[in-house]
Design an enzyme around this catalytic site. Structure first.
Site, PDB file in Angstrom:
ATOM      1  N   HIS A 150       0.854  -1.186   0.000  1.00 55.28           N
ATOM      2  CA  HIS A 150       0.000   0.000   0.000  1.00 55.28           C
ATOM      3  C   HIS A 150       0.887   1.231   0.000  1.00 55.28           C
ATOM      4  O   HIS A 150       2.108   1.143   0.133  1.00 55.28           O
ATOM      5  CB  HIS A 150      -0.961   0.013   1.199  1.00 55.28           C
ATOM      6  CG  HIS A 150      -0.267   0.048   2.526  1.00 55.28           C
ATOM      7  ND1 HIS A 150       0.377   1.169   3.009  1.00 55.28           N
ATOM      8  CD2 HIS A 150      -0.104  -0.904   3.478  1.00 55.28           C
ATOM      9  CE1 HIS A 150       0.896   0.903   4.209  1.00 55.28           C
ATOM     10  NE2 HIS A 150       0.615  -0.360   4.502  1.00 55.28           N
ATOM     11  N   ASP A 273      -3.134 -18.678  13.000  1.00 59.57           N
ATOM     12  CA  ASP A 273      -2.002 -19.422  13.544  1.00 59.57           C
ATOM     13  C   ASP A 273      -1.806 -19.006  14.998  1.00 59.57           C
ATOM     14  O   ASP A 273      -1.515 -17.837  15.277  1.00 59.57           O
ATOM     15  CB  ASP A 273      -0.747 -19.116  12.733  1.00 59.57           C
ATOM     16  CG  ASP A 273       0.389 -20.069  13.034  1.00 59.57           C
ATOM     17  OD1 ASP A 273       0.572 -20.395  14.215  1.00 59.57           O
ATOM     18  OD2 ASP A 273       1.103 -20.464  12.101  1.00 59.57           O
ATOM     19  N   SER A 288       2.444  -5.030   7.103  1.00 64.20           N
ATOM     20  CA  SER A 288       2.081  -4.717   5.721  1.00 64.20           C
ATOM     21  C   SER A 288       3.227  -5.061   4.779  1.00 64.20           C
ATOM     22  O   SER A 288       4.362  -4.645   4.989  1.00 64.20           O
ATOM     23  CB  SER A 288       1.742  -3.236   5.581  1.00 64.20           C
ATOM     24  OG  SER A 288       0.599  -2.911   6.322  1.00 64.20           O
TER      25      SER A 288
END
Length: 327
Positions: A150, A273, A288
């Site tokens: 992003h 997880d 990210s």
């Protein structure tokens, strides 16, 4: 020089070229990112007194204006700005600032003041953005990397950061602020600014891109997965939660959004997880860019968290990042 930072890169751009790589080296490393404006960015204003006069610069200069010159002298950094404004030492000084506003260049008149503490301008300014993110991939064919998945946003003005240049650096994760409902968590890391890993040539809606200096050792290239072949079900992400050790964590792709044009939310997913969720309570800032691996192929990169439910998030297709990289 080492500097400890919090992850402040906010996440919360067309020509369609062919994908240059059939294989990529997955990333997962935490990196420090520092990018610079081509000038000095105004992040806000304040009023101040000069003798009996109250000066309010907000009438002529706005947040997100980029100062590029003062009285005709080029300004490229905070130090340049300080050097120039310190020349004017009257109680009230009339200066002309050349700024960029909404891609238009213009001159504005501003008043400053000088006293024993130095100059006063009524401007909050910055010339750099620093934060933490994750490498998505290295392209051994081109020597380019992709990261974040992003854009870099300016955390003060909440706008796309039109940065001029930058670099990526090694980062050691030394703390985790866990996610909570409607409160994003984040990695806390120490950045080594003495060793550049590569440059930042482009900040786009699908990530940051540039040339890397050296491919990390003991890294193997894997096949790139076509976005049309991504499916719901189990997958993995690579990321760092402590030190510089990359670990694999299981996720579940819950929905694949079929896309004919590039967008950062092609993959919807949950993290399930226990080894990850026990440390983070879900997806946190700084993750990210973490590469998504499915069926032994690199298919995407983690981009966003659903803040109301940090176990859920989004990913961008890796072939969209590859196409964006070449622009």
């Amino acid at each position: 020089m080492y500097k400890k930072v919090l992850c402040i890169l906010t996440s919360f751009a067309f020509f369609f070229g062919s994908i240059s790589a059939k294989e990529l080296v997955p990333g997962g490393e935490s990196i420090g990112i520092q990018v610079s404006y081509d000038g000095v960015l105004v992040s806000g204003t304040y009023t101040f007194m000069a003798g009996s006069q109250r000066i309010d610069p907000s009438h002529v200069i706005k947040a997100n204006d980029l100062i590029i010159a003062i009285n005709g002298v080029k300004v490229a950094s905070l130090q340049d700005m300080a050097n120039e404004m310190n020349k004017y030492q009257k109680e009230i000084n009339d200066l002309t600032m050349t700024i960029i506003r909404n891609d238009a260049k213009m001159d504005v008149s501003i008043q400053t003041s000088y006293d024993k503490t130095g100059f006063h301008s009524g401007l909050y300014v910055k010339d750099k953005i620093t934060g933490v993110g994750t490498i998505s991939y290295y392209d051994p064919d081109t020597g380019r990397y992709g990261a974040l998945g992003h854009e870099i946003m300016d955390s003060d003005t909440h706008t796309f950061a039109k940065v001029h240049e930058g670099n990526i650096y090694p980062a050691i994760v030394d703390g985790i602020q866990k996610a909570k409902k409607n409160v994003p968590g984040e990695k806390q890391a120490t950045i080594d600014f003495t060793k550049s890993l590569g440059d930042v040539e482009k900040n786009s809606s699908l990530g940051i891109f540039g040339q890397y200096d050296l491919l990390p050792e003991n890294k193997q290239a894997i096949e790139v997965g076509d976005h049309t072949k991504v499916h719901t079900g189990k997958a993995m992400i690579y990321t760092v939660l402590s030190g510089n050790q990359i670990e694999m964590y299981q996720i579940t792709i819950t929905k694949v959004n079929k896309q004919n044009s590039r967008d950062m939310k092609g993959i919807e997913l949950t993290v399930d997880d226990p080894a990850l969720t026990s440390q983070t309570n879900g997806i946190i800032q700084g993750m990210s860019g973490s590469p998504i691996i499915q069926d032994g192929k690199i298919v995407g990169a983690l981009t966003h968290v659903v803040t109301s439910d940090p176990m859920r998030g989004y990913g961008v297709f890796i072939d969209w990042m590859l196409e964006e990289s070449v622009l």
